[in-house]
Design a protein around this motif. Sequence first.
Motif, PDB file in Angstrom:
ATOM      1  N   ILE A 187       0.836  -1.198   0.000  1.00 18.66           N
ATOM      2  CA  ILE A 187       0.000   0.000   0.000  1.00 18.66           C
ATOM      3  C   ILE A 187       0.874   1.252   0.000  1.00 18.66           C
ATOM      4  O   ILE A 187       1.771   1.388   0.832  1.00 18.66           O
ATOM      5  CB  ILE A 187      -0.922   0.016   1.239  1.00 18.66           C
ATOM      6  N   GLY A 188       0.601   2.163  -0.949  1.00 17.37           N
ATOM      7  CA  GLY A 188       1.296   3.440  -0.989  1.00 17.37           C
ATOM      8  C   GLY A 188       2.424   3.525  -1.988  1.00 17.37           C
ATOM      9  O   GLY A 188       3.185   4.502  -1.992  1.00 17.37           O
ATOM     10  N   ARG A 208      -0.816  -7.975  -4.560  1.00 17.96           N
ATOM     11  CA  ARG A 208      -1.748  -6.871  -4.805  1.00 17.96           C
ATOM     12  C   ARG A 208      -1.020  -5.565  -4.481  1.00 17.96           C
ATOM     13  O   ARG A 208      -0.677  -5.295  -3.319  1.00 17.96           O
ATOM     14  CB  ARG A 208      -2.986  -7.027  -3.924  1.00 17.96           C
ATOM     15  N   ILE A 209      -0.758  -4.767  -5.499  1.00 12.67           N
ATOM     16  CA  ILE A 209      -0.095  -3.484  -5.323  1.00 12.67           C
ATOM     17  C   ILE A 209      -1.143  -2.376  -5.408  1.00 12.67           C
ATOM     18  O   ILE A 209      -1.836  -2.245  -6.419  1.00 12.67           O
ATOM     19  CB  ILE A 209       1.002  -3.255  -6.379  1.00 12.67           C
ATOM     20  N   ILE A 210      -1.265  -1.610  -4.336  1.00  5.50           N
ATOM     21  CA  ILE A 210      -2.171  -0.467  -4.314  1.00  5.50           C
ATOM     22  C   ILE A 210      -1.317   0.795  -4.388  1.00  5.50           C
ATOM     23  O   ILE A 210      -0.690   1.199  -3.401  1.00  5.50           O
ATOM     24  CB  ILE A 210      -3.050  -0.473  -3.051  1.00  5.50           C
ATOM     25  N   TYR A 211      -1.271   1.374  -5.576  1.00  2.87           N
ATOM     26  CA  TYR A 211      -0.466   2.572  -5.767  1.00  2.87           C
ATOM     27  C   TYR A 211      -1.094   3.751  -5.022  1.00  2.87           C
ATOM     28  O   TYR A 211      -2.288   3.745  -4.706  1.00  2.87           O
ATOM     29  CB  TYR A 211      -0.338   2.883  -7.255  1.00  2.87           C
ATOM     30  N   MET A 212      -0.286   4.747  -4.759  1.00  3.72           N
ATOM     31  CA  MET A 212      -0.759   5.885  -3.988  1.00  3.72           C
ATOM     32  C   MET A 212      -1.963   6.558  -4.654  1.00  3.72           C
ATOM     33  O   MET A 212      -2.893   7.010  -3.971  1.00  3.72           O
ATOM     34  CB  MET A 212       0.374   6.896  -3.796  1.00  3.72           C
ATOM     35  N   GLY A 259       4.621  12.971  -2.137  1.00  4.67           N
ATOM     36  CA  GLY A 259       3.282  12.486  -2.447  1.00  4.67           C
ATOM     37  C   GLY A 259       2.839  11.320  -1.592  1.00  4.67           C
ATOM     38  O   GLY A 259       1.989  10.529  -2.009  1.00  4.67           O
ATOM     39  N   GLY A 260       3.373  11.218  -0.376  1.00  5.31           N
ATOM     40  CA  GLY A 260       3.080  10.072   0.465  1.00  5.31           C
ATOM     41  C   GLY A 260       1.920  10.266   1.420  1.00  5.31           C
ATOM     42  O   GLY A 260       1.208  11.269   1.393  1.00  5.31           O
ATOM     43  N   PHE A 261       1.747   9.264   2.302  1.00  3.46           N
ATOM     44  CA  PHE A 261       0.709   9.340   3.332  1.00  3.46           C
ATOM     45  C   PHE A 261       0.968  10.524   4.251  1.00  3.46           C
ATOM     46  O   PHE A 261       2.111  10.926   4.483  1.00  3.46           O
ATOM     47  CB  PHE A 261       0.719   8.086   4.219  1.00  3.46           C
TER      48      PHE A 261
END
Length: 319
Positions: A187-188, A208-212, A259-261
């Motif tokens: 995630i991210g 499973r890759i969840i892009y930002m 551009g992160g969390f």
Amino acid sequence: MPMTTFHQPVDAAKVPRFAGHSTFMRLPAVPTAEGLDIALVGIPWDGGTTNRAGARHGPREVRNQSSLMRAAHHASGIAPFSIANVADVGDLPVNPINLLDGLNLIETGMAKIVASGALPLSCGGDHLTTLPVLRALAKSGPVGLIHFDAHSDTNDSYFGDNPFTHGTPFRRAIEEGLLDPHRIVQIGIRGSVYEPGEHDWAKAQGIRIIYMEEFVRRGVAEVMAEARTIVGDAPTYVTFDVDSIDPSMAPGTGTPEIGGFTTREAQEMVRLLAGVNIIGADVVEVAPPFDLAGMTALVGATLMFELLCVMADLVDRRR
């Protein structure tokens, strides 16, 4: 174990935070993990770093900033030190000048913690430290992984045929049968890549890759609901690379990506790990030489506390 025998942190209302020994969350320092439910441990090693070294200093400064943690979580009401026996078991032995020996030392040290029955919550160190931890934890079969990061860390090799860097640990872990790729969610992930198909191998394995960009579009609750579904009820490791957080809030890391969390999003995500069958967790890549005013180390310490609350609640429910 009766609650009265659980280790307790030093009370900051009685002894100021700048006084006394520096341990994780001001808990007692103990020589082994025997009798503990959760062992807080440092892994001061960054032998896999490919650019800005410094995460070897992470555990020491995170311990310092963790003096700001208190006894209970303000939102969940969880008081981890009252429902689980937790202590600081020190740092694992490392070798800063021999990569393979360093990996072996970390695995051996972590295996002793695992054998004691305690859940490990560690502070790195670069992200390669997670590989020997998984070697110690997954001896009976592959486990799942919830992975917060700016980078997939599933590359194959660097600088020729070198297979062990902080950009390769999860590829090696899958190849070694430590992780079930169909139970991995990342995630991210964001930032420029070495080539357009850099993540093809990971996706082909079932990760499973969840892009930002997807995370921003869907939001914390929906993404974490999917993450919990992916790992299911089976044993799962949680790893949090501090570079998943935007460098405006966590500048002290080796490979920053804008551009992160936000730190608030990070806290919310960790809280939504409640109910996951966590067998261990880590916070990695805090690099104090690049930090400002201890900001990133404070982020690392706070995320460790958030993880501790989730893990302590799990221990208490099992008990």
